[in-house]
Scaffold this active site. Structure first.
Site, PDB file in Angstrom:
ATOM      1  N   HIS A 175      44.320  40.733  47.380  1.00  0.00           N
ATOM      2  CA  HIS A 175      43.718  39.438  48.400  1.00  0.00           C
ATOM      3  C   HIS A 175      42.306  40.531  49.176  1.00  0.00           C
ATOM      4  CE1 HIS A 175      44.235  36.385  51.455  1.00  0.00           C
ATOM      5  NE2 HIS A 175      45.442  36.513  51.610  1.00  0.00           N
ATOM      6  N   HIS A 208      38.897  34.310  40.829  1.00  0.00           N
ATOM      7  CA  HIS A 208      39.590  33.659  42.059  1.00  0.00           C
ATOM      8  C   HIS A 208      40.315  32.927  41.966  1.00  0.00           C
ATOM      9  CE1 HIS A 208      39.810  31.523  46.805  1.00  0.00           C
ATOM     10  NE2 HIS A 208      39.694  32.814  47.053  1.00  0.00           N
ATOM     11  N   ASP A 251      34.854  39.178  48.996  1.00  0.00           N
ATOM     12  CA  ASP A 251      34.865  41.047  49.152  1.00  0.00           C
ATOM     13  C   ASP A 251      33.783  41.507  48.814  1.00  0.00           C
ATOM     14  OD1 ASP A 251      37.308  39.766  50.540  1.00  0.00           O
ATOM     15  OD2 ASP A 251      38.567  40.489  48.694  1.00  0.00           O
TER      16      ASP A 251
HETATM   17  N1  ACO Z   1      37.295  41.246  36.802  1.00  0.00           N
HETATM   18  C1  ACO Z   1      37.441  40.934  35.072  1.00  0.00           C
HETATM   19  N2  ACO Z   1      38.691  39.998  34.697  1.00  0.00           N
HETATM   20  C2  ACO Z   1      38.879  39.407  35.859  1.00  0.00           C
HETATM   21  C3  ACO Z   1      39.051  38.989  36.963  1.00  0.00           C
HETATM   22  C4  ACO Z   1      38.071  40.339  37.966  1.00  0.00           C
HETATM   23  N3  ACO Z   1      37.964  40.338  38.963  1.00  0.00           N
HETATM   24  N4  ACO Z   1      39.197  38.049  37.485  1.00  0.00           N
HETATM   25  C5  ACO Z   1      40.125  37.626  36.898  1.00  0.00           C
HETATM   26  N5  ACO Z   1      39.774  38.008  35.473  1.00  0.00           N
HETATM   27  C6  ACO Z   1      39.642  37.238  34.334  1.00  0.00           C
HETATM   28  C7  ACO Z   1      41.551  37.909  33.847  1.00  0.00           C
HETATM   29  O1  ACO Z   1      41.719  38.830  33.074  1.00  0.00           O
HETATM   30  C8  ACO Z   1      42.149  36.464  33.297  1.00  0.00           C
HETATM   31  O2  ACO Z   1      41.193  36.513  32.066  1.00  0.00           O
HETATM   32  P1  ACO Z   1      42.113  36.196  30.627  1.00  0.00           P
HETATM   33  O3  ACO Z   1      42.417  34.550  31.170  1.00  0.00           O
HETATM   34  O4  ACO Z   1      41.577  36.888  29.270  1.00  0.00           O
HETATM   35  O5  ACO Z   1      43.571  36.906  30.639  1.00  0.00           O
HETATM   36  C9  ACO Z   1      41.345  35.658  34.083  1.00  0.00           C
HETATM   37  O6  ACO Z   1      39.868  35.648  34.436  1.00  0.00           O
HETATM   38  C10 ACO Z   1      42.030  34.939  34.726  1.00  0.00           C
HETATM   39  O7  ACO Z   1      42.565  35.893  36.032  1.00  0.00           O
HETATM   40  P2  ACO Z   1      43.932  35.845  36.833  1.00  0.00           P
HETATM   41  O8  ACO Z   1      43.417  37.052  37.197  1.00  0.00           O
HETATM   42  O9  ACO Z   1      45.112  34.687  35.986  1.00  0.00           O
HETATM   43  O10 ACO Z   1      43.493  34.512  37.455  1.00  0.00           O
HETATM   44  P3  ACO Z   1      44.018  34.480  39.360  1.00  0.00           P
HETATM   45  O11 ACO Z   1      43.822  32.989  39.364  1.00  0.00           O
HETATM   46  O12 ACO Z   1      45.497  34.779  38.691  1.00  0.00           O
HETATM   47  O13 ACO Z   1      43.371  35.727  40.200  1.00  0.00           O
HETATM   48  C11 ACO Z   1      42.334  36.724  41.796  1.00  0.00           C
HETATM   49  C12 ACO Z   1      42.626  35.770  40.904  1.00  0.00           C
HETATM   50  C13 ACO Z   1      44.105  37.835  41.606  1.00  0.00           C
HETATM   51  C14 ACO Z   1      42.037  36.718  43.051  1.00  0.00           C
HETATM   52  C15 ACO Z   1      42.192  37.779  40.083  1.00  0.00           C
HETATM   53  O14 ACO Z   1      40.393  36.847  39.980  1.00  0.00           O
HETATM   54  C16 ACO Z   1      41.642  39.233  40.748  1.00  0.00           C
HETATM   55  O15 ACO Z   1      42.196  40.484  40.486  1.00  0.00           O
HETATM   56  N6  ACO Z   1      40.160  39.672  41.234  1.00  0.00           N
HETATM   57  C17 ACO Z   1      40.545  41.295  41.235  1.00  0.00           C
HETATM   58  C18 ACO Z   1      40.304  40.993  42.679  1.00  0.00           C
HETATM   59  C19 ACO Z   1      39.900  40.530  44.217  1.00  0.00           C
HETATM   60  O16 ACO Z   1      38.611  41.037  44.207  1.00  0.00           O
HETATM   61  N7  ACO Z   1      40.474  39.662  45.010  1.00  0.00           N
HETATM   62  C20 ACO Z   1      39.876  39.028  46.087  1.00  0.00           C
HETATM   63  C21 ACO Z   1      40.515  37.833  45.998  1.00  0.00           C
HETATM   64  S1  ACO Z   1      39.512  37.172  47.672  1.00  0.00           S
HETATM   65  C22 ACO Z   1      40.152  36.800  48.203  1.00  0.00           C
HETATM   66  O17 ACO Z   1      41.745  37.373  48.271  1.00  0.00           O
HETATM   67  C23 ACO Z   1      39.982  37.302  49.760  1.00  0.00           C
END
Ligand code: ACO
Length: 469
Positions: free
Chosen positions: A310, A349, A406
C-alpha cells in the site's frame, strides 16, 4: 473557482492541463455520465473475491475511482481540475463537507487548521520517546494517540458510548456460523431496518468535524517533528503566515519553500487525499464502525498504509531506482526481475487496470521539477522513465500493469528534500482528509463491519492431554 490563484506557478497548471488532455485523448470519449449516481436498495448482489475484492461494503458520495478507464474524482470534481486550480485546504474542505468552500468558509477553515497546527503537549509526549529509533509510521501512529489525549475528553466515563448506541448485535452468536459451510448469504443481516436516528457517539464528543480538522492540521506537525527528531534535532514551530503545504515544507526542511516547491507539494497532497475503499481507508472505517473514535480510526489507517503493498511502496520505489543504478541498466533489470516473478514497486493496482491518473500528473511533475537539479536526481528520473518503459512494454497489454501513484511520488519527494523514511508518513498527512471524510460519512448510518470467513478447517477433533501429544 479563482483560476488565477496559482499565478507564480502557471507552468505547473499547464503541465497538469496537458496531462488531462492526454488522458482524455487516450481514454477516448467516454459516454457522458449521469449528473449523479443512484443509491441502491440493500441487500445487493455482487461477486466477491478473496481480500473482499469486488465487495461493495457501503455507499459513499466522497469520491469515485473508475479503474478500467483510469479516472478519479472527489465529490464529483475531476482530479485534474482540482490539481490545476485548487489547494489542499480547499480539497480537504470539499471532501469533508461535500461542496467547494466559499471564500468565507475557506478562510474560516484555514484559520482553524492554522490554530490546530500547534500541539505542544503532543510534541512533548512524542519527544519523551526514542523516536529516532522507531519506524516513522509507528511514531506517527503513536502521535495521533497523543493528539487524542490532548484534544478530547473521550476517556471520561460520561463520554463513553452506551450500549444503547451500539448498532449491531454480537454476530458470532448467530446460528449461521454453526453450520459447517454457512448460509450462502448473510441473510440475518438484512431484516428490515428502520432508518436510525443520529446518535451520540464518541466522535460527537470529540466534536466530529473539529476532531477531523485537528487531525488534518496535526498529523503534518507530528510528521515534521518526527523528521527532525530522527535527525536528533528539535521540531520547528509551525508558521502561521504559511499555507498548509508551505508550512509542512518549512517544518520538515527548516526553510520556506519557493512558490514552485510549495505548489509541487500541494499538488502531491491533493493527489493523495482520497482513493475509494483502499486498505487504509477501510481499516479506519472498520475501527470507527465499532463506535471507537476518529483518532483510533486514523491510527488504524496509518498502520494499514505502512505496508509495502500500500503506501509503503513509494519508499521501495526509490530504493529500487537506486538499485537499478542508471537508465542503461533499466531494461535488463526489469527483465531479470520479471523472470524471477517478482513485482516491481510502484506498478500495478487492485482497481486501476489503466494508467493511474495520479501517476499521469506526478510523472510530468517530477520531470519538470527535476529539470534544473543536480545530476543524481536527473539520473533518478531518467532511470524511472526507462524502468516505466520496460515494465509497461512487458506488462501493459497482457496484465494491464501501469505505474501507480507511488511510482513518481518518491522522486518528487526526494526533489523536495524529504528523506525516504518520511515518504509514507507524508502520504498519511494527505490521506487523513479522505480517512476522516469517509468515516464521518459512514457513521451517519453506521453498521459494524463484520464479513464472514469460509471455514475450511477440521471438525470433531478430540482433545489430547498435553503429555500425550
Ligand atoms: N510488477 C510486476 N507484476 C505485477 C505487479 C508489479 N508491480 N503488480 C501486479 N503484477 C502482476 C502479478 O504478478 C499478477 O500476475 P499473474 O496473474 O501472472 O500472477 C498480476 O499482475 C495481478 O497481480 P495481483 O498481485 O494479483 O494484483 P492485485 O490487484 O492483487 O495487487 C498490488 C495490486 C498489490 C498493488 C500489486 O500490483 C503490487 O503488489 N504492486 C507493487 C506494490 C505497489 O506498488 N503498491 C502500491 C499500490 S498503490 C497504493 O496502494 C497507494
Amino acid at each position: 473557482m479563482n483560476r488565477n490563484r496559482h499565478q507564480e506557478t502557471t507552468e505547473i497548471t499547464d503541465l497538469i492541463l496537458e496531462a488531462a488532455a492526454k488522458a482524455r485523448d487516450e481514454i477516448g470519449v467516454v459516454g457522458k455520465q449521469a449528473a449523479t449516481a443512484k443509491s441502491v436498495k440493500w441487500p445487493i448482489d455482487c461477486t466477491i473475491g478473496p481480500g473482499l475484492e469486488g465487495a461493495i461494503a457501503c455507499e459513499s458520495k466522497v469520491g469515485y475511482v473508475n479503474g478500467s478507464e483510469g479516472m478519479l474524482s472527489y465529490r464529483g470534481h475531476d482530479i485534474f481540475e482540482l490539481c490545476a486550480y485548487s489547494t489542499y485546504e480547499e480539497v480537504s474542505y470539499l471532501l469533508l463537507h461535500g461542496h467547494l468552500p466559499t471564500a468565507t468558509e475557506l478562510h474560516e477553515f484555514e484559520q482553524k487548521l492554522i490554530n490546530y497546527r500547534h500541539m505542544n503537549k503532543t510534541l512533548r509526549l512524542l519527544m519523551s520517546y526514542p523516536v529516532e529509533e522507531m519506524n516513522a509510521m509507528a511514531a506517527l501512529r503513536m502521535g495521533t494517540i497523543f493528539m487524542r489525549q490532548e484534544f478530547t475528553t473521550l476517556d471520561r466515563e460520561e463520554s463513553k458510548p452506551t450500549l444503547d448506541d451500539a448498532i449491531s448485535s454480537d454476530e458470532d452468536s448467530i446460528a449461521m456460523e454453526t453450520k459447517p459451510s454457512g448460509e450462502s448469504r448473510a441473510i440475518y443481516e438484512f431484516k428490515k431496518r428502520k432508518k436510525r436516528k443520529k446518535k451520540k457517539s464518541g466522535l460527537d464528543d470529540a466534536s466530529g468535524l473539529e476532531a477531523c480538522y485537528h487531525l488534518i492540521a496535526g498529523v503534518p506537525t507530528i510528521t515534521a517533528a518526527i523528521t527532525r527528531l530522527r535527525k536528533g534535532m528539535m521540531p520547528y514551530e509551525p508558521l502561521n503566515e504559511l499555507g498548509h503545504a508551505a508550512n509542512i515544507f518549512y517544518m520538515m526542511n527548516g526553510r520556506r519553500p519557493t512558490p514552485i516547491e510549495e505548489r509541487v507539494l500541494d499538488v502531491t497532497l491533493i493527489l493523495h487525499a482520497d482513493h475509494g475503499m483502499n486498505a487504509s481507508t477501510f481499516a479506519s472505517m472498520v475501527v470507527a464502525s465499532t463506535m471507537s473514535d476518529i483518532y483510533f480510526s486514523v491510527g488504524s489507517g496509518i498502520a494499514a498504509l505502512n505496508g509495502p503493498l500500500h503506501g509503503g511502496a513509494n519508499e521501495r520505489v526509490l530504493h529500487t531506482l537506486r538499485e537499478v543504478g542508471s537508465p542503461e541498466n533499466a531494461k535488463a533489470w526489469v527483465a531479470e526481475t520479471l523472470a524471477k516473478n517478482e513485482k516491481v514497486p510502484g506498478f500495478g493496482h487492485r482497481v486501476y487496470k489503466a494508467y493511474d491518473p495520479r501517476a499521469r500528473i506526478l510523472g510530468p511533475l517530477a520531470k519538470f521539477h527535476c529539470a534544473d537539479c543536480k545530476s543524481e536526481i536527473q539520473d533518478l528520473i531518467a532511470t524511472a522513465e526507462q524502468v516505466e518503459n520496460a515494465v509497461v512494454g512487458s506488462l501493459a497489454q497482457e496484465k494491464k500493469i501501469f505505474p501507480n501513484v507511488d511510482y513518481y511520488s518518491g522522486v518528487v519527494y526526494t526533489r523536495l528534500g524529504i528523506d525516504p523514511a518520511m515518504f509514507t508518513p507524508l502520504f498519511a498527512v494527505s490521506r487523513v482528509a479522505g480517512w476522516t471524510a469517509r468515516v464521518l460519512e459512514y457513521i451517519q448510518n453506521n453498521r459494524i463491519f463484520r464479513p464472514r470467513a469460509l471455514y475450511t478447517g477440521k471438525f470433531n477433533q478430540e482433545f489430547t492431554p498435553i503429555d500425550e501429544r
